[in-house]
Design a protein around this motif. Structure first.
Motif, PDB file in Angstrom:
ATOM      1  N   MET A 192       0.810  -1.219   0.000  1.00 30.36           N
ATOM      2  CA  MET A 192       0.000   0.000   0.000  1.00 30.36           C
ATOM      3  C   MET A 192       0.849   1.277   0.000  1.00 30.36           C
ATOM      4  O   MET A 192       0.313   2.379  -0.114  1.00 30.36           O
ATOM      5  CB  MET A 192      -0.920   0.008   1.225  1.00 30.36           C
ATOM      6  N   ASN A 193       2.165   1.130   0.095  1.00 36.19           N
ATOM      7  CA  ASN A 193       3.072   2.280   0.151  1.00 36.19           C
ATOM      8  C   ASN A 193       3.392   2.780  -1.252  1.00 36.19           C
ATOM      9  O   ASN A 193       4.179   2.162  -1.977  1.00 36.19           O
ATOM     10  CB  ASN A 193       4.350   1.889   0.885  1.00 36.19           C
ATOM     11  N   GLU A 194       2.809   3.879  -1.671  1.00 34.70           N
ATOM     12  CA  GLU A 194       3.020   4.417  -3.016  1.00 34.70           C
ATOM     13  C   GLU A 194       4.451   4.912  -3.234  1.00 34.70           C
ATOM     14  O   GLU A 194       4.873   5.114  -4.370  1.00 34.70           O
ATOM     15  CB  GLU A 194       2.028   5.554  -3.284  1.00 34.70           C
ATOM     16  N   GLY A 195       5.182   5.117  -2.162  1.00 33.08           N
ATOM     17  CA  GLY A 195       6.553   5.602  -2.310  1.00 33.08           C
ATOM     18  C   GLY A 195       7.601   4.520  -2.205  1.00 33.08           C
ATOM     19  O   GLY A 195       8.800   4.822  -2.133  1.00 33.08           O
ATOM     20  N   LEU A 196       7.189   3.238  -2.225  1.00 29.72           N
ATOM     21  CA  LEU A 196       8.124   2.134  -2.021  1.00 29.72           C
ATOM     22  C   LEU A 196       9.258   2.136  -3.049  1.00 29.72           C
ATOM     23  O   LEU A 196      10.424   1.905  -2.712  1.00 29.72           O
ATOM     24  CB  LEU A 196       7.367   0.799  -2.061  1.00 29.72           C
ATOM     25  N   PHE A 197       8.924   2.389  -4.311  1.00 30.22           N
ATOM     26  CA  PHE A 197       9.940   2.381  -5.365  1.00 30.22           C
ATOM     27  C   PHE A 197      10.112   3.752  -6.025  1.00 30.22           C
ATOM     28  O   PHE A 197      10.763   3.866  -7.064  1.00 30.22           O
ATOM     29  CB  PHE A 197       9.565   1.352  -6.450  1.00 30.22           C
ATOM     30  N   LYS A 198       9.522   4.766  -5.415  1.00 33.64           N
ATOM     31  CA  LYS A 198       9.509   6.083  -6.051  1.00 33.64           C
ATOM     32  C   LYS A 198      10.904   6.589  -6.368  1.00 33.64           C
ATOM     33  O   LYS A 198      11.145   7.147  -7.448  1.00 33.64           O
ATOM     34  CB  LYS A 198       8.773   7.075  -5.151  1.00 33.64           C
ATOM     35  N   ASP A 199      11.844   6.388  -5.465  1.00 36.78           N
ATOM     36  CA  ASP A 199      13.199   6.896  -5.669  1.00 36.78           C
ATOM     37  C   ASP A 199      14.004   6.036  -6.646  1.00 36.78           C
ATOM     38  O   ASP A 199      15.053   6.471  -7.126  1.00 36.78           O
ATOM     39  CB  ASP A 199      13.939   6.966  -4.328  1.00 36.78           C
TER      40      ASP A 199
END
Length: 722
Positions: A35-42
């Motif tokens: 549910m973490n939208e920032g898991l692969f953002k970087d």
């Protein structure tokens, strides 16, 4: 029943080490991670249009693929109440995996409290919990135990019978199976479906550098586009390098327009060059993409070039295969053998019917199963008939000796009955073999010998059944090219026919090399490896990796595919050329993650090559839309390059079932009182007032068409009466 132990860690390897298993990666994620939208953002970066080398090219897609998979799992979790689920009857650990049995249909319907319950498939990701989840909070609330699981085995795709047993691997330890509550009842365990990740797994395998480092033909052309200019190649690009009059003659009968002809001829001319190449055919709506593809595939078959035809969906590839099959039956001289043509796909999802069953792998395996069986198949039947012709009378004497009671038939009755049975099965078996096995596998000489023996046996059967020879039949089966004891011409004719049949049967027994097996998997592999024209989805193309005949790849609707998806068929080492047919002006591939959308993860190979200036062959005549409709897309997206075919400019193309401008070629209807609202999940918008108006328009059209049909029927009856 479900332990609270931690999940598997992500065993991501460094460069040069073993490529990680995608399933292990997914099972290492907690629901919080999903549910973490920032898991692969970087880690997700914008994918460039050009690349320095193959390794870096593949690396650009790794993180976006993981992020897109996470986003799709997250979307499924948010829609958990709409996802199918099933109660697990029992579960047992076996060597680090778990064997489960799901409830039967009636049990499932009762426990799921819904009409359509979950039947797991290999590749499914599911959530295991001791409650039937209606929302993600039902699983995560108060530290409630759960497991994420992956279905590794369950049911054979060649097996028509349903199964209830599956093998899964889990994100963590599942405590003792069938654990009981304090009241003595077995604790319930539910499996809720999230998504199937088979396609993701196939793409992930393709991102392994080791997969492609030994297969650099087409991949090199794709990665390093634009290539270093070759002046000699540029000079011959538009030249008629393919001068076969036979192909020109065949193509002239296909009723293609000039742009379609040019596209097909360019593809053929590139295939006859030594270098690898990509061809792009730009097909706006209604310009005859499917017809152009089917003609190209038909010519490839005529020229004996192995071809793999793919499309993004089952529906799209069935449409291409259907049009191709129809073209074969209309244009090919010999349609008695379609063994070299194969349609591959999951039988539950593809739903094949009609003529397509003639080339569908699942039906073909079922047809050939009896023909290849060691104890009842083609070789057994040939041997039985050969032995009957060679030793028919001695077989009869042995039969009488074994027959202790009952009536003892005459030799004539015995031999005619035995021959009829074996001949009937042999004829049916060879009919299936000639139709469903490629000529190249049978070999031309054996193919002709089979046709010859079937004709000879047919003649022998006719003479045997119609001409009365009575007791002299013994002489037919004792005849050995010498002077017969009987002067009955029928005996002599049948005796010679028997010897000719015996010789041909023995020739086939020694020369024909076909499988002898009762394994559906072996037969499926045989059909896949020997077909020269294969239809399948892009994802399913991983199943034809062992075919060594395929040199041309044709992808329909190529602009609807993510570029990394096209890597699945490009794994085939024998491929030398690829033809991409599509239109980047239409809807692209669906991408769930905004991070991936911004990174151009949804961009197709067709679009990237086009943006770099790769030549596209435009199909420039549209046959679908009324000119008043086509003018907008033509001017807005295609710079006015599309012409309207004469058929759409005729008055009859504008059908009006009801009076008024609303029922013309198009109309705009303003629904002033409608308001948009979200559905129960808060995802999709809807306007219920618009629904009511659309329903009323459709009902009016239905009444108008019924009235038109009634008037036409009355006029027809009146005309016939007078």
């Amino acid at each position: 029943m479900i332990g609270r132990g931690g999940g598997r860690g992500m065993q991501r390897k460094d460069a040069g080490e073993e490529w990680p298993n995608l399933v292990d990666v997914v099972l290492s994620w907690s629901l919080k991670d999903v549910m973490n939208e920032g898991l692969f953002k970087d880690k997700v970066k914008k994918i460039p249009s050009t690349f320095s080398h193959l390794k870096s090219y593949l690396e650009w897609f790794t993180s976006p693929l993981l992020e897109e998979l996470r986003a799709e799992m997250s979307s499924s979790l948010e829609s958990l109440s709409t996802m199918p689920s099933v109660r697990i009857s029992w579960i047992e650990e076996k060597k680090g995996k778990y064997e489960i049995c799901v409830a039967s249909d009636s049990q499932a319907a009762k426990s799921c409290n819904q009409p359509e319950c979950y039947a797991p498939s290999v590749g499914d990701i599911m959530i295991l919990s001791d409650v039937k989840p209606g929302h993600i909070s039902d699983i995560t609330r108060n530290g409630r135990p759960y497991r994420v699981a992956f279905v590794t085995e369950g049911g054979d795709e060649d097996d028509d019978s349903p199964t209830s047993k599956y093998v899964i691997i889990s994100s963590g330890i599942i405590d003792a199976a069938n654990e009981k509550c304090q009241d003595g009842k077995i604790k319930p365990l539910f499996a809720a479906y999230l998504l199937n990740i088979v396609t993701y797994i196939r793409i992930w395998r393709c991102l392994d550098y080791e997969v492609f480092r030994r297969n650099r033909g087409l991949i090199q052309e794709m990665v390093h586009y634009p290539p270093v200019p070759d002046i000699r190649q540029e000079r011959t690009e538009d030249a008629a390098s393919f001068d076969s009059m036979d192909i020109w003659t065949k193509l002239s009968t296909m009723d293609l327009n000039n742009s379609q002809n040019d596209a097909v001829l360019n593809c053929i001319s590139k295939i006859h060059r030594n270098s690898s190449s990509f061809s792009l055919i730009w097909g706006p709506p209604g310009t005859g993409k499917t017809k152009t593809i089917s003609v190209l595939l038909w010519l490839m078959r005529e020229m004996k070039h192995g071809t793999l035809a793919c499309a993004p969906t089952n529906l799209a590839i069935k449409q291409v295969a259907s049009r191709f099959l129809r073209l074969i039956k209309e244009r090919s001289f010999d349609t008695s053998c379609l063994g070299d043509v194969l349609l591959i796909g999951n039988k539950q999802r593809m739903c094949v019917d009609g003529d397509l069953k003639e080339i569908y792998l699942h039906d073909r395996v079922r047809k050939l199963l009896g023909c290849f069986a060691p104890m009842t198949g083609w070789r057994h039947l040939l041997s039985s008939l050969s032995d009957l012709f060679q030793n028919g009378y001695s077989q009869y004497l042995q039969y009488l000796q074994d027959q202790k009671e009952g009536d003892k038939p005459s030799f004539f009755s015995y031999i005619r009955k035995r021959f009829t049975i074996i001949y009937t099965y042999l004829r049916r078996c060879f009919k299936e073999l000639l139709f469903h096995v490629p000529k190249s596998s049978i070999l031309e000489v054996n193919y002709n010998n089979i046709l010859s023996i079937l004709e000879m046996l047919g003649d022998f059967n006719s003479m045997f059944q119609r001409r009365y020879i009575g007791d002299e039949v013994k002489e037919v089966f004792m005849y050995n090219n010498g002077e017969p004891d009987s002067r009955n011409s029928s005996v002599i004719t049948l005796g010679k026919a028997r010897l000719k049949c015996l010789e041909q049967l023995n020739t086939l027994l020694s020369c024909l090399k076909l499988p002898l097996t009762s394994s559906k998997r072996v037969i499926r592999d045989f059909c896949t490896e020997n077909a020269s024209i294969i239809f399948c989805t892009v994802s399913s193309s991983s199943k034809v990796i062992t075919n060594k005949k395929l040199e041309l790849l044709v992808i329909d609707e190529a602009a609807q595919l993510k570029e990394c998806e096209t890597l699945i068929p490009l794994r085939l080492r024998t491929l030398k050329h690829a033809v991409l047919i599509g239109d980047e002006c239409q809807l692209p591939a669906t991408v769930k993650s905004k991070v991936c959308t911004d990174a151009l993860f949804g961009r197709s190979l067709f679009e990237r090559l086009s943006s770099l200036g790769h030549r596209k062959h435009l199909l420039n005549v549209q046959y679908r839309m009324h000119p008043s409709i086509s003018i907008f897309p033509n001017t807005s997206f295609y710079d006015g390059k599309i012409s309207d075919a004469p058929i759409v400019m005729q008055n009859g193309h504008q059908k009006m079932y009801l009076p008024g401008s609303m029922f013309g070629p198009y109309s705009f209807v303003n629904i002033g009182d409608g308001t948009e609202e979200f559905d129960e999940l808060g995802h999709s918008r809807r306007n219920l007032v618009e629904v009511v108006v659309i329903e009323e328009i459709l009902c009016s059209l239905q009444r108008g068409m019924f009235s038109l049909f009634t008037n036409y029927l009355v006029m027809s009856i009146t005309f016939q009466f007078f």
